[in-house]
Enzyme design. Structure first.
Site, PDB file in Angstrom:
ATOM      1  N   LEU A   1       0.829  -1.212   0.000  1.00  0.00           N
ATOM      2  CA  LEU A   1       0.000   0.000   0.000  1.00  0.00           C
ATOM      3  C   LEU A   1       0.861   1.258   0.000  1.00  0.00           C
ATOM      4  O   LEU A   1       0.555   2.237  -0.696  1.00  0.00           O
ATOM      5  CB  LEU A   1      -0.925  -0.007   1.226  1.00  0.00           C
ATOM      6  CG  LEU A   1      -1.943   1.124   1.244  1.00  0.00           C
ATOM      7  CD1 LEU A   1      -3.043   0.880   0.216  1.00  0.00           C
ATOM      8  CD2 LEU A   1      -2.570   1.292   2.623  1.00  0.00           C
ATOM      9  N   ALA A   2       1.948   1.211   0.775  1.00  0.00           N
ATOM     10  CA  ALA A   2       2.832   2.373   0.850  1.00  0.00           C
ATOM     11  C   ALA A   2       3.384   2.695  -0.541  1.00  0.00           C
ATOM     12  O   ALA A   2       3.370   3.848  -0.984  1.00  0.00           O
ATOM     13  CB  ALA A   2       3.964   2.087   1.826  1.00  0.00           C
TER      14      ALA A   2
ATOM     15  N   LEU B   1     -14.329   7.042   0.539  1.00  0.00           N
ATOM     16  CA  LEU B   1     -14.856   8.365   0.892  1.00  0.00           C
ATOM     17  C   LEU B   1     -14.011   9.481   0.279  1.00  0.00           C
ATOM     18  O   LEU B   1     -14.436  10.626   0.225  1.00  0.00           O
ATOM     19  CB  LEU B   1     -14.919   8.526   2.413  1.00  0.00           C
ATOM     20  CG  LEU B   1     -15.968   7.670   3.120  1.00  0.00           C
ATOM     21  CD1 LEU B   1     -15.965   7.941   4.612  1.00  0.00           C
ATOM     22  CD2 LEU B   1     -17.363   7.917   2.553  1.00  0.00           C
TER      23      LEU B   1
ATOM     24  N   HIS C   1     -16.769   0.139   2.363  1.00  0.00           N
ATOM     25  CA  HIS C   1     -16.879   1.037   1.211  1.00  0.00           C
ATOM     26  C   HIS C   1     -18.339   1.251   0.795  1.00  0.00           C
ATOM     27  O   HIS C   1     -18.811   2.389   0.670  1.00  0.00           O
ATOM     28  CB  HIS C   1     -16.101   0.489   0.008  1.00  0.00           C
ATOM     29  CG  HIS C   1     -14.630   0.277   0.281  1.00  0.00           C
ATOM     30  ND1 HIS C   1     -13.932   1.027   1.177  1.00  0.00           N
ATOM     31  CD2 HIS C   1     -13.748  -0.601  -0.245  1.00  0.00           C
ATOM     32  CE1 HIS C   1     -12.662   0.620   1.199  1.00  0.00           C
ATOM     33  NE2 HIS C   1     -12.532  -0.369   0.342  1.00  0.00           N
TER      34      HIS C   1
HETATM   35  P1  NDP Z   1       1.685  -5.643   3.579  1.00  0.00           P
HETATM   36  O1  NDP Z   1       1.318  -7.054   3.826  1.00  0.00           O
HETATM   37  O2  NDP Z   1       2.462  -5.317   2.357  1.00  0.00           O
HETATM   38  O3  NDP Z   1       2.436  -5.164   4.892  1.00  0.00           O
HETATM   39  C1  NDP Z   1       3.055  -3.889   5.037  1.00  0.00           C
HETATM   40  C2  NDP Z   1       4.372  -4.070   5.752  1.00  0.00           C
HETATM   41  O4  NDP Z   1       4.140  -4.556   7.065  1.00  0.00           O
HETATM   42  C3  NDP Z   1       5.266  -5.101   5.095  1.00  0.00           C
HETATM   43  O5  NDP Z   1       6.055  -4.526   4.092  1.00  0.00           O
HETATM   44  C4  NDP Z   1       6.084  -5.617   6.252  1.00  0.00           C
HETATM   45  O6  NDP Z   1       7.179  -4.736   6.415  1.00  0.00           O
HETATM   46  C5  NDP Z   1       5.172  -5.445   7.444  1.00  0.00           C
HETATM   47  N1  NDP Z   1       4.571  -6.735   7.801  1.00  0.00           N
HETATM   48  C6  NDP Z   1       3.858  -7.568   7.013  1.00  0.00           C
HETATM   49  N2  NDP Z   1       3.449  -8.644   7.692  1.00  0.00           N
HETATM   50  C7  NDP Z   1       3.904  -8.500   8.941  1.00  0.00           C
HETATM   51  C8  NDP Z   1       3.804  -9.267  10.111  1.00  0.00           C
HETATM   52  N3  NDP Z   1       3.139 -10.423  10.143  1.00  0.00           N
HETATM   53  N4  NDP Z   1       4.396  -8.819  11.244  1.00  0.00           N
HETATM   54  C9  NDP Z   1       5.045  -7.650  11.231  1.00  0.00           C
HETATM   55  N5  NDP Z   1       5.184  -6.869  10.137  1.00  0.00           N
HETATM   56  C10 NDP Z   1       4.625  -7.283   9.019  1.00  0.00           C
HETATM   57  O7  NDP Z   1       0.380  -4.774   3.675  1.00  0.00           O
HETATM   58  P2  NDP Z   1      -0.201  -3.739   2.652  1.00  0.00           P
HETATM   59  O8  NDP Z   1       0.828  -2.716   2.360  1.00  0.00           O
HETATM   60  O9  NDP Z   1      -0.848  -4.446   1.542  1.00  0.00           O
HETATM   61  O10 NDP Z   1      -1.377  -3.095   3.524  1.00  0.00           O
HETATM   62  C11 NDP Z   1      -1.126  -2.331   4.680  1.00  0.00           C
HETATM   63  C12 NDP Z   1      -2.444  -2.108   5.414  1.00  0.00           C
HETATM   64  O11 NDP Z   1      -3.347  -1.469   4.551  1.00  0.00           O
HETATM   65  C13 NDP Z   1      -3.124  -3.396   5.851  1.00  0.00           C
HETATM   66  O12 NDP Z   1      -3.793  -3.157   7.041  1.00  0.00           O
HETATM   67  C14 NDP Z   1      -4.112  -3.666   4.715  1.00  0.00           C
HETATM   68  O13 NDP Z   1      -5.190  -4.423   5.144  1.00  0.00           O
HETATM   69  C15 NDP Z   1      -4.525  -2.257   4.357  1.00  0.00           C
HETATM   70  N6  NDP Z   1      -4.969  -2.102   2.977  1.00  0.00           N
HETATM   71  C16 NDP Z   1      -4.164  -2.464   1.933  1.00  0.00           C
HETATM   72  C17 NDP Z   1      -4.594  -2.277   0.631  1.00  0.00           C
HETATM   73  C18 NDP Z   1      -3.721  -2.647  -0.524  1.00  0.00           C
HETATM   74  O14 NDP Z   1      -4.155  -2.409  -1.664  1.00  0.00           O
HETATM   75  N7  NDP Z   1      -2.528  -3.167  -0.317  1.00  0.00           N
HETATM   76  C19 NDP Z   1      -5.920  -1.676   0.335  1.00  0.00           C
HETATM   77  C20 NDP Z   1      -6.651  -1.281   1.503  1.00  0.00           C
HETATM   78  C21 NDP Z   1      -6.178  -1.498   2.772  1.00  0.00           C
HETATM   79  P3  NDP Z   1       8.550  -5.174   7.085  1.00  0.00           P
HETATM   80  O15 NDP Z   1       8.690  -6.660   6.958  1.00  0.00           O
HETATM   81  O16 NDP Z   1       9.590  -4.431   6.323  1.00  0.00           O
HETATM   82  O17 NDP Z   1       8.431  -4.735   8.497  1.00  0.00           O
HETATM   83  C1  BG6 Z   2      -9.621  -2.270  -0.802  1.00  0.00           C
HETATM   84  C2  BG6 Z   2      -9.892  -3.739  -0.778  1.00  0.00           C
HETATM   85  O1  BG6 Z   2     -10.158  -1.668   0.329  1.00  0.00           O
HETATM   86  O2  BG6 Z   2     -10.227  -1.701  -1.960  1.00  0.00           O
HETATM   87  C3  BG6 Z   2      -9.395  -4.395  -2.032  1.00  0.00           C
HETATM   88  O3  BG6 Z   2      -9.244  -4.306   0.346  1.00  0.00           O
HETATM   89  C4  BG6 Z   2      -9.946  -3.712  -3.262  1.00  0.00           C
HETATM   90  O4  BG6 Z   2      -9.755  -5.759  -2.038  1.00  0.00           O
HETATM   91  C5  BG6 Z   2      -9.721  -2.218  -3.170  1.00  0.00           C
HETATM   92  O5  BG6 Z   2      -9.277  -4.234  -4.393  1.00  0.00           O
HETATM   93  C6  BG6 Z   2     -10.424  -1.495  -4.300  1.00  0.00           C
HETATM   94  O6  BG6 Z   2     -10.059  -0.156  -4.289  1.00  0.00           O
HETATM   95  P1  BG6 Z   2     -10.109   0.700  -5.646  1.00  0.00           P
HETATM   96  O7  BG6 Z   2      -9.840   2.081  -5.189  1.00  0.00           O
HETATM   97  O8  BG6 Z   2      -9.039   0.155  -6.518  1.00  0.00           O
HETATM   98  O9  BG6 Z   2     -11.451   0.496  -6.216  1.00  0.00           O
END
Ligand code: NDP
Ligand code: BG6
Length: 610
Positions: free
Chosen positions: A134-135, A298, A358
């Site tokens: 996500l970042a 939102l 959503h």
């Molecule tokens: P990731 O799984 O990529 O995790 C982010 C970072 O957290 C990883 O790079 C890792 O960094 C650290 N991490 C992962 N798993 C663990 C663990 N078990 N214990 C400790 N550290 C861990 O997540 P996303 O970037 O996909 O998502 C981040 C948040 O945003 C989540 O809560 C997700 O549900 C939410 N989200 C994500 C979306 C998406 O499109 N990706 C959309 C909407 C919400 P490191 O190992 O370097 O510490």
């Molecule tokens: C996230 C969901 O909140 O929204 C994902 O966790 C989904 O599963 C995403 O793909 C959709 O977002 P957007 O902005 O691409 O429609």
């Protein structure tokens, strides 16, 4: 250029550093109008935002300067007035002790800060989980877009924080490689990117280590250079480590002079119980109005426009009720599966992933009564009322599905359980359709249909409002056939892609005869506006920096949302309801049509003339 800050935090006390440094005038009862006024708020930035709002408004366009000047004068005096009011009432709900009327000294400080505060305040943004998906995909690109647009304060620093070992240079490299955002093709993009990357740093650390957050704090202080510091932490990490990270950031890296805010990503729990537990844990370290629960839908342009459409056009609001609306549909579809996120998804499923947040948030905005004002608390109060007026969802009003593998044109598309991170016998729904009802005077009996699915034939998100038939319609015979549904007016708000709003009307086909067809009054954004649409994360990050809470979820909204979905989810899971399988890339399970038909509805997105 001026900024404004108060010294109110020094008069508060609490066991948590986040709480003690918390700068707003807090009314902890969320149902009341918040008296929050963030410390260190930069009036010029506020004016940029206000100007933006003015310019966005088709009625209120004007010279923002006069407005800003008045606003600045008003805000400079606001804490004095509010301080007096609060002290008089000595509200026991105010956390952090009584707030007194500022002394002459404090008032002088206010004036000094308001004259030169911009140089004296800074915002530090820490992306916790910076190595993650996500970042890379959303947060850094949004921050860069804000920087490019001149929306970030003059003094700001961005820190990536995660366990992965990385140097500043490596973070910059990672960010620059993944900085795919709408700014990409703009003038001076490369130059601006260089400038932006110089403001980005990285700190390696564990999420539960006070020591590592102390080290982060030290680095942040070096960059802040003695200025009034405001700190924003973006928790872009899996939810099981939210609380650890907040605890450490709170104790060891919160601001000692300005505000500290935390953006929390979904999922906010799995049900009422886990969500309440998460909120309780977070509130050990944070005040409610320091928590910015993000629902990125939102922040989408067309969702933001929903209230404008409704409340500033006389032609819509009078029709916005059971009297004229037959049904409303909230549709989300993706043409790809859970690729890469199967591990997360299998624990949540589509109802928790999309519907409970959503789609329900959009529904609440759609159906709420007119708020007293555009103030965050007024809007959120109305949304909560809608959620609390909703009838418990019945299992017989829900259809669930799961995509299966399919082969088309020689290409095989995987099924959900083909994902290695998903158990082979998983019953997790990747598709759901549901009929919901709001038991209040405005919406009594109107079906609100939701449909959300992955691996469908298309990617889109839209709101469809289907109006009732014209009673005694003189032209029924001229509309070709007996299917009255083909002649209903339908308002479509297309959230994505190809953002637009169109209204289906019956129209006479030109010619000597009398034949009617359905035509679209079409407002296609790309044709009407030359300006690109900002990403939802840009709007939400800017709001969090500015302390605007309108688009973030308050805890009572969250409770109400979970209260609606928890019994249903429990029943589905306890009964081990088997999802209806649908081929990858199809239009979803047939059951969704039966569900709609049961409520006398046809899905608008599947009609021949969409
Ligand atoms: P990731 O799984 O990529 O995790 C982010 C970072 O957290 C990883 O790079 C890792 O960094 C650290 N991490 C992962 N798993 C663990 C663990 N078990 N214990 C400790 N550290 C861990 O997540 P996303 O970037 O996909 O998502 C981040 C948040 O945003 C989540 O809560 C997700 O549900 C939410 N989200 C994500 C979306 C998406 O499109 N990706 C959309 C909407 C919400 P490191 O190992 O370097 O510490
Ligand atoms: C996230 C969901 O909140 O929204 C994902 O966790 C989904 O599963 C995403 O793909 C959709 O977002 P957007 O902005 O691409 O429609």
């Amino acid at each position: 250029m001026s900024s404004f800050s108060t010294s109110l935090s020094s008069r508060t006390s609490s066991s948590s550093p986040f709480l003690s440094n918390h700068s707003s005038l807090i009314n902890s009862d969320p149902s009341r109008r918040s008296l929050s006024f963030p410390q260190g708020i930069n009036l010029d930035d506020l004016c940029v935002r206000s100007k933006r709002k003015l310019v966005q408004s088709s009625v209120a366009v004007g010279d923002g300067f006069g407005f800003c000047t008045i606003l600045r004068l008003f805000l400079m005096r606001l804490p004095l007035v509010l301080g007096a009011v609060i002290t008089k009432s000595s509200s026991p709900e105010l956390k952090g002790g009584p707030l007194s009327i500022p002394s002459q000294e404090a008032e002088d400080k206010l004036v000094i800060e308001s004259n030169g505060g911009k140089e004296h305040s800074t915002v530090s943004i820490t992306v916790v989980g910076a190595s993650g998906d996500l970042a890379k995909k959303k947060i850094f690109p949004a921050l860069f877009a804000l920087y490019y647009e001149g929306c970030l304060p003059e003094h700001f620093t961005i820190y990536g924080y995660a366990r992965s070992k990385m140097t500043d240079a490596e973070l910059r490299d990672m960010v620059s490689k993944t900085l795919t955002c709408r700014i990409d093709k703009r003038e001076n993009c490369g130059e601006k990117m260089e400038e932006f990357l110089k403001r980005c740093f990285y700190h390696t650390g564990q999420y539960d280590s006070q020591e590592h957050f102390v080290a982060l704090d030290k680095k942040l202080k070096e960059h802040e250079g003695g200025r009034l510091s405001n700190r924003l932490f973006y928790l872009s990490i899996p939810p099981n480590i939210f609380v650890d990270a907040v605890k450490c950031a709170s104790s060891s890296a919160s601001s000692s002079s300005g505000w500290t805010r935390v953006i929390v990503e979904k999922p906010f729990g799995r049900d009422s119980k886990t969500s309440a537990a998460l909120t309780k844990s977070l509130k050990q370290y944070l005040e409610e109005d320091q928590i910015f629960r993000i629902d990125h839908y939102l922040g989408k342009e067309l969702v933001e426009n929903l209230s404008v459409l409704r409340f500033s056009n006389l032609i819509f609001e009078p029709l916005w009720s059971r009297q004229y609306i037959q049904n409303v549909q909230f549709i989300f579809s993706e043409d790809f599966g859970t690729e890469g996120r199967g591990g997360y998804f299998d624990h949540y499923g589509i109802i928790r992933d999309i519907m409970q947040n959503h789609l329900l948030q959009i529904l609440a905005l759609f159906a709420m009564e007119t708020p007293v004002s555009l103030d965050a608390e007024d809007i959120r109060n109305e949304k909560v009322k809608v959620l609390r007026s909703m009838r418990p969802i019945q299992l017989e009003d829900v259809v669930i599905g799961q995509y299966k593998s399919t082969t088309k044109g020689g290409v095989t598309y995987p099924g959900y359980t083909d994902d290695k991170t998903v158990p082979k016998d998983s019953l997790t729904p990747t598709f759901a359709a549901a009929a919901l009802f709001i038991d209040n005077a405005r919406w009594d009996g109107v079906p609100f249909l939701m449909k959300a699915g992955k691996a469908l034939h298309t990617r889109s998100a839209e709101i469809r409002v289907q109006f009732r038939h014209v009673p005694g319609n003189l032209y029924n015979r001229n509309s070709g056939g007996t299917n009255l549904d083909r002649t209903t007016n339908e308002l479509v708000i297309r959230v994505q892609p190809d953002e637009g709003i169109y209204l289906k009307i019956n129209n006479k086909v030109p010619g000597l005869g009398m034949r009617l067809d359905q035509s679209h009054l079409n407002l296609l954004y790309s044709a009407r506006y030359s300006k690109e649409i900002p990403d939802a994360y840009e709007r939400l990050l800017l709001d969090a920096i500015e302390g605007e809470r309108r688009l973030f979820i308050r805890s009572d909204e969250l409770d109400a949302a979970w209260a609606l979905f928890t019994p249903l989810l429990k029943e589905i899971e306890e009964k081990k309801t088997i999802p209806e399988f649908y081929p990858h890339g199809s239009r979803g399970p047939v059951g969704a049509h039966y569900l709609a038909a049961k409520h006398n509805v046809q899905w608008g997105d599947l009609s021949l003339d969409q």
